[in-house]
Write a protein that holds these residues in place. Sequence first.
Motif, PDB file in Angstrom:
ATOM      1  N   ALA A  93       0.864  -1.190   0.000  1.00 54.49           N
ATOM      2  CA  ALA A  93       0.000   0.000   0.000  1.00 54.49           C
ATOM      3  C   ALA A  93       0.894   1.232   0.000  1.00 54.49           C
ATOM      4  N   ARG A  94       1.565   1.453  -1.128  1.00 54.08           N
ATOM      5  CA  ARG A  94       2.517   2.561  -1.235  1.00 54.08           C
ATOM      6  C   ARG A  94       1.779   3.898  -1.128  1.00 54.08           C
ATOM      7  N   ALA A  95       2.170   4.665  -0.115  1.00 50.43           N
ATOM      8  CA  ALA A  95       1.386   5.840   0.282  1.00 50.43           C
ATOM      9  C   ALA A  95       1.905   7.103  -0.387  1.00 50.43           C
ATOM     10  N   PHE A  96       0.973   7.927  -0.877  1.00 53.11           N
ATOM     11  CA  PHE A  96       1.290   9.211  -1.507  1.00 53.11           C
ATOM     12  C   PHE A  96       0.668  10.360  -0.708  1.00 53.11           C
ATOM     13  N   ARG A 113      -1.045   4.259  -6.518  1.00 50.56           N
ATOM     14  CA  ARG A 113      -0.767   3.209  -7.502  1.00 50.56           C
ATOM     15  C   ARG A 113      -1.570   1.941  -7.249  1.00 50.56           C
ATOM     16  N   ASP A 114      -1.984   1.760  -5.991  1.00 43.71           N
ATOM     17  CA  ASP A 114      -2.694   0.534  -5.633  1.00 43.71           C
ATOM     18  C   ASP A 114      -4.202   0.716  -5.575  1.00 43.71           C
ATOM     19  N   GLY A 137     -11.941  -0.328 -12.422  1.00 43.10           N
ATOM     20  CA  GLY A 137     -10.517  -0.076 -12.616  1.00 43.10           C
ATOM     21  C   GLY A 137      -9.848   0.271 -11.295  1.00 43.10           C
ATOM     22  N   THR A 138      -8.693   0.932 -11.379  1.00 39.13           N
ATOM     23  CA  THR A 138      -7.933   1.309 -10.188  1.00 39.13           C
ATOM     24  C   THR A 138      -8.210   2.767  -9.850  1.00 39.13           C
ATOM     25  N   PRO A 139      -8.867   3.040  -8.734  1.00 40.34           N
ATOM     26  CA  PRO A 139      -9.166   4.437  -8.376  1.00 40.34           C
ATOM     27  C   PRO A 139      -7.875   5.229  -8.186  1.00 40.34           C
ATOM     28  N   HIS A 140      -7.818   6.421  -8.804  1.00 45.44           N
ATOM     29  CA  HIS A 140      -6.623   7.263  -8.726  1.00 45.44           C
ATOM     30  C   HIS A 140      -6.764   8.206  -7.540  1.00 45.44           C
ATOM     31  N   LEU A 141      -6.609   7.641  -6.341  1.00 43.68           N
ATOM     32  CA  LEU A 141      -6.776   8.413  -5.117  1.00 43.68           C
ATOM     33  C   LEU A 141      -5.643   9.405  -4.954  1.00 43.68           C
TER      34      LEU A 141
END
Length: 353
Positions: A93-96, A113-114, A137-141
Amino acid sequence: MLALSLHRSNRRPALGVAAAVAALALGTTAAVAQPTVDRQAQIHGGLYELASWTQDGSVWVNAVGSQFAEGAKVIQLDGSTLEQIRAIDVPDARAFGMAINQATGTVYTTNTRDGTMSAIDIETGEVTVISDPNADGTPHLYRIAIDESRNMVYASLAQTPGLVWAVDGSTNTLDRVIDAGGARPTGIVVDAARNRLYVSNIGDDFVSVIDLSNDAIIDRIPTAGSRSTQMAFDPATDRLFVGNQGNHGVTVIDLEEMRAVKFIPTGDQPVGIGFNPVSNQIYTANRAGGTVTVIDAESYEEVAELEIGSNPNTIFVDESTGLVYVSNKAARSPQGQEPTQDPRGDMVTIIRP
């Protein structure tokens, strides 16, 4: 370019006005605070957003890792010395993005990214991953805002159509998904007094105003900017400050009049922004310029332009101390050259107003 004056009637004046009036009455001149870089430290590879935990004064920062310092971590630093206290590994869970709920002692991150969020218990270090099983898809949080009075956490999704996650802080589960009313929402601010959400949309340069009682979009305010990215909020004067990467400046929005009233030039590409109510100053992290611009929030005049290092990225203001924290990313080596570690990147800076 927008250059209107801000008119504020029947509202509490911004900090600094009372002091200036008192100084004039005494026949003296009020001194303008001169901010300085207090301390800098290189932390880990791939730094992103940061926030402080006011209970112990520590600073937390996300790091996704790099070839020179591998491993995704959420790192706790001493807020005065910037020495590492602990690091929590988050390989899945790479955090931004980051924000801290001061009331519950929980660090929230967006794991861009996750396509997930994380809730980290500050006391135990336990990590809870929050996801949307129905996501397409992958939510772009992206960015996080917290309503501590209602224990709700909101995160923007920088995609089109724009969305916002609403997370119940009591269970750390997704409560609902809200239409953000724009293209690629990035900045997000909670107005707890009005139970509203303000969302800046980098794709169409509007700020959406959302009534959280029913999730209705009640207004869309043009920013008069380009690539409007992050925002800061001054609830005492009902102003939003919006950073515009494309035309290098800050838009001031009057929330009583629901319109942009001022544009303030800054350094190149202001991607991060913060408002300091202690010093009544606006700070922008200018990624392309390598600087932080400091602006007097009463006169809108530039107070300082501070050299920070490579790619200043995010700003956090600790309102309990008045200290300003800046994270910056490392510069990439020129194409065709062997990669080398950037000595002025992946740092945290303390600015003392």
